[in-house]
Design a protein around this motif. Structure first.
Motif, short mmCIF file in Angstrom:
data_model
loop_
_atom_site.label_atom_id
_atom_site.label_comp_id
_atom_site.label_asym_id
_atom_site.label_seq_id
_atom_site.Cartn_x
_atom_site.Cartn_y
_atom_site.Cartn_z
N THR A 5 23.90 42.95 63.02
CA THR A 5 25.21 43.59 63.15
C THR A 5 25.12 45.08 62.82
OG1 THR A 5 26.31 41.51 62.56
CG2 THR A 5 27.60 43.54 62.35
N SER A 6 24.29 45.43 61.82
CA SER A 6 24.17 46.84 61.42
C SER A 6 23.55 47.70 62.52
CB SER A 6 23.33 46.95 60.15
OG SER A 6 21.96 46.66 60.40
N ILE A 7 22.79 47.09 63.45
CA ILE A 7 22.23 47.87 64.56
C ILE A 7 23.00 47.63 65.86
CG2 ILE A 7 19.93 47.97 63.55
CD1 ILE A 7 19.05 45.74 65.41
N GLY A 8 24.19 46.99 65.73
CA GLY A 8 25.10 46.87 66.88
C GLY A 8 24.91 45.64 67.74
N ILE A 9 24.17 44.62 67.25
CA ILE A 9 23.96 43.40 68.04
C ILE A 9 24.90 42.32 67.51
CG2 ILE A 9 22.27 41.72 68.84
CD1 ILE A 9 21.77 44.61 69.75
N THR A 10 25.96 42.02 68.29
CA THR A 10 26.94 41.01 67.92
C THR A 10 27.28 40.16 69.14
OG1 THR A 10 28.73 42.59 68.40
CG2 THR A 10 27.97 42.44 66.10
N PRO A 11 27.81 38.93 68.94
CA PRO A 11 28.24 38.13 70.10
C PRO A 11 29.27 38.88 70.93
CG PRO A 11 28.16 36.78 68.13
CD PRO A 11 27.94 38.19 67.68
N GLY A 12 29.10 38.83 72.25
CA GLY A 12 30.00 39.53 73.17
C GLY A 12 29.38 40.78 73.76
N ILE A 13 28.22 41.21 73.23
CA ILE A 13 27.57 42.42 73.75
C ILE A 13 27.02 42.16 75.14
CG2 ILE A 13 25.34 41.86 72.69
CD1 ILE A 13 24.93 44.84 72.23
N LYS A 14 27.07 43.17 76.00
CA LYS A 14 26.55 43.03 77.36
C LYS A 14 25.02 42.96 77.34
CE LYS A 14 30.25 45.36 79.93
NZ LYS A 14 30.54 44.22 80.79
N LYS A 15 24.49 42.11 78.23
CA LYS A 15 23.04 41.99 78.32
C LYS A 15 22.40 43.31 78.74
CE LYS A 15 23.01 37.07 79.57
NZ LYS A 15 22.64 36.09 80.62
N ALA A 16 23.12 44.08 79.56
CA ALA A 16 22.58 45.35 80.04
C ALA A 16 22.37 46.35 78.91
CB ALA A 16 23.50 45.95 81.11
N ASN A 17 23.09 46.15 77.78
CA ASN A 17 22.98 47.07 76.64
C ASN A 17 21.92 46.63 75.64
OD1 ASN A 17 25.06 48.54 77.77
ND2 ASN A 17 26.65 47.55 76.55
N ILE A 18 21.17 45.58 75.97
CA ILE A 18 20.19 45.03 75.03
C ILE A 18 18.78 45.36 75.51
CG2 ILE A 18 19.21 42.90 74.10
CD1 ILE A 18 21.98 41.71 74.08
N ASN A 19 18.00 45.96 74.60
CA ASN A 19 16.57 46.16 74.81
C ASN A 19 15.85 45.36 73.71
OD1 ASN A 19 13.88 47.11 74.70
ND2 ASN A 19 14.49 49.05 75.63
N VAL A 20 15.28 44.22 74.08
CA VAL A 20 14.71 43.31 73.08
C VAL A 20 13.59 43.97 72.28
CG1 VAL A 20 15.41 41.21 74.28
CG2 VAL A 20 13.21 42.26 74.84
N TYR A 21 12.81 44.82 72.93
CA TYR A 21 11.70 45.47 72.22
C TYR A 21 12.23 46.50 71.22
CZ TYR A 21 9.27 43.28 76.10
OH TYR A 21 8.82 42.36 77.00
N ASP A 22 13.33 47.16 71.58
CA ASP A 22 13.95 48.11 70.66
C ASP A 22 14.52 47.38 69.45
OD1 ASP A 22 14.81 50.76 69.98
OD2 ASP A 22 16.85 50.18 70.50
N ILE A 23 15.12 46.21 69.68
CA ILE A 23 15.65 45.40 68.57
C ILE A 23 14.52 44.98 67.64
CG2 ILE A 23 16.82 43.24 67.97
CD1 ILE A 23 18.35 43.48 70.62
N GLU A 24 13.40 44.52 68.20
CA GLU A 24 12.26 44.09 67.40
C GLU A 24 11.76 45.24 66.52
OE1 GLU A 24 10.49 40.83 70.61
OE2 GLU A 24 9.50 42.74 70.33
N ARG A 25 11.65 46.45 67.10
CA ARG A 25 11.16 47.60 66.34
C ARG A 25 12.12 47.96 65.20
NH1 ARG A 25 12.50 52.58 66.52
NH2 ARG A 25 13.68 52.33 68.47
N LYS A 26 13.42 47.99 65.50
CA LYS A 26 14.42 48.35 64.48
C LYS A 26 14.47 47.33 63.35
CE LYS A 26 17.51 51.12 67.40
NZ LYS A 26 18.85 51.21 68.00
N MET A 27 14.35 46.03 63.70
CA MET A 27 14.40 45.00 62.66
C MET A 27 13.17 45.08 61.76
SD MET A 27 17.17 43.21 62.73
CE MET A 27 16.73 41.69 61.91
#
Length: 376
Positions: free
Chosen positions: A128-150
């Protein structure tokens, strides 16, 4: 084609009443054409009428306290009703699939798989702190970016895999396993973590080994493992706070007069390709600058060396103003390294002339802070 023609067709109805003949007469009297009249029993007949006359027939039958029921429909109206029903189904299906498509473009669930130490709740808060919550558009998700930030956000994560599966974001985490701590026989002590002059001592348990005014060195015992008066002492785990004046020396060299080299804004550059540790120049700098700064930029195959011209500039600064600015900058630098409870209570400023218009500003800061360090 008119609406009435579209409504052409016959329906078969069943009429029940105590005086069935009276109802038949009323239908004929109201110009409602009946055909295929058959008697089912003493109180019930079955007949066919035009679809357009059905409402009128219902009014006549109900007025004479009879009951009417539709048995069958045929003609153009049947086709219209079928088309209408199928069209409604088709529209419903289209709307359903449009909604399904729109909803499938979003993430509606986050499935988190952890091991022993991290909980899904903690991971969900970090997402949630990096902006990933239910309802977010798939187009706005970069899985590799999420992995790096986490991985940057949580040092307990050894490995993380984030993937989109349908409308679910699946997160699998492997945690770091810290090696077991090697047990050491360490005494329970409260020691000085730096040199200082004792100002105040607050003990929670144990007797104080120092008094205000004492000068202590790093590693000296501050609170004893014993508590109580002499002869009535008992062993305890020492704990408390020891406030002391500590001292920090900072210095800065500055030029207040004479000639000082400054960048003019002019620059030149070499551009070359590095192949097998051999430089092949695409552009060679003229570099007729007398004084310059040299900065090398390496970007794989294509490299660059930039030369920034510097020229002497006469300066004549006010010494007191420069010293005050140095003191302020050195104090800000020190404050960044201190803990929140530390407080600068005094500073002593000295200056030395280095010649050629340069001086060195030396400042001794007196900082009041807790120097107690627990050793277990």
């Amino acid at each position: 084609m008119s609406l009435e023609k579209l409504k052409s067709g016959k329906i078969t109805i069943e009429i029940s009443a105590l005086s069935i003949e009276k109802i038949l007469n009323a239908l004929w009297k109201n110009n409602i054409q009946t055909s295929n009249v058959t008697r089912r029993n003493l109180t019930t007949i079955r007949c066919s009428i035009m679809y357009s006359e059905y409402k009128q027939a219902v009014n006549v039958v109900k007025k004479l306290k009879g009951k009417i029921k539709v048995i069958g429909i045929n003609g153009v109206i049947v086709f219209i009703l079928q088309i209408k029903r199928r069209l409604s189904l088709a529209v419903g299906f289209v709307v359903f699939f449009i909604l399904l498509y729109l909803l499938s473009n979003n993430i509606w669930a986050i499935d988190i798989e952890t091991q022993n130490n991290l909980t899904p709740f903690e991971v969900r808060k970090e997402l949630t702190s990096i902006g990933i919550t239910p309802g977010i558009k798939k187009a706005n998700i970069n899985v590799y970016d999420i992995e790096r930030k986490m991985e940057d956000l949580d040092d307990q994560i050894m490995w993380i895999r984030v993937r989109i599966e349908g409308s679910t974001l699946r997160v699998v985490i492997k945690e770091k396993i810290n090696p077991p701590l090697t047990e050491k026989e360490l005494p329970n002590e409260v020691l000085a973590k730096m040199d200082g002059e004792i100002k105040r001592v607050f003990t929670v348990s144990g007797n104080s080994a120092v008094v205000p005014g004492d000068i202590v060195k790093k590693g000296d015992v501050l609170i004893l493992q014993k508590e109580g008066r002499e002869g009535f002492e008992k062993e305890v785990k020492p704990s408390g706070t020891v406030i002391a004046n500590t001292f920090y020396d900072k210095f800065m060299e500055v030029q207040i007069s004479g000639e000082k080299l400054k960048r003019t804004g002019n620059k030149d550059s070499d551009i070359y390709i590095n192949i097998c540790n051999k430089k092949i120049y695409l552009k060679k700098a003229i570099n007729d600058f007398e004084y310059y700064d040299k900065i090398e930029e390496r970007k794989g195959l294509l490299n660059k060396v930039v030369y920034f011209e510097k020229k002497g500039e006469q300066i004549n600064l006010d010494k007191d103003t420069v010293i005050n600015e140095c003191a302020l900058n050195l104090q800000k630098s020190l404050e960044k390294s201190l803990s929140k409870d530390a407080k600068i209570i005094d500073k002593k400023i000295e200056e030395d002339d280095l010649g050629n218009g340069k001086i060195i500003v030396k400042i001794t800061f007196t900082v009041e802070q807790d120097i107690a360090e627990k050793v277990w």
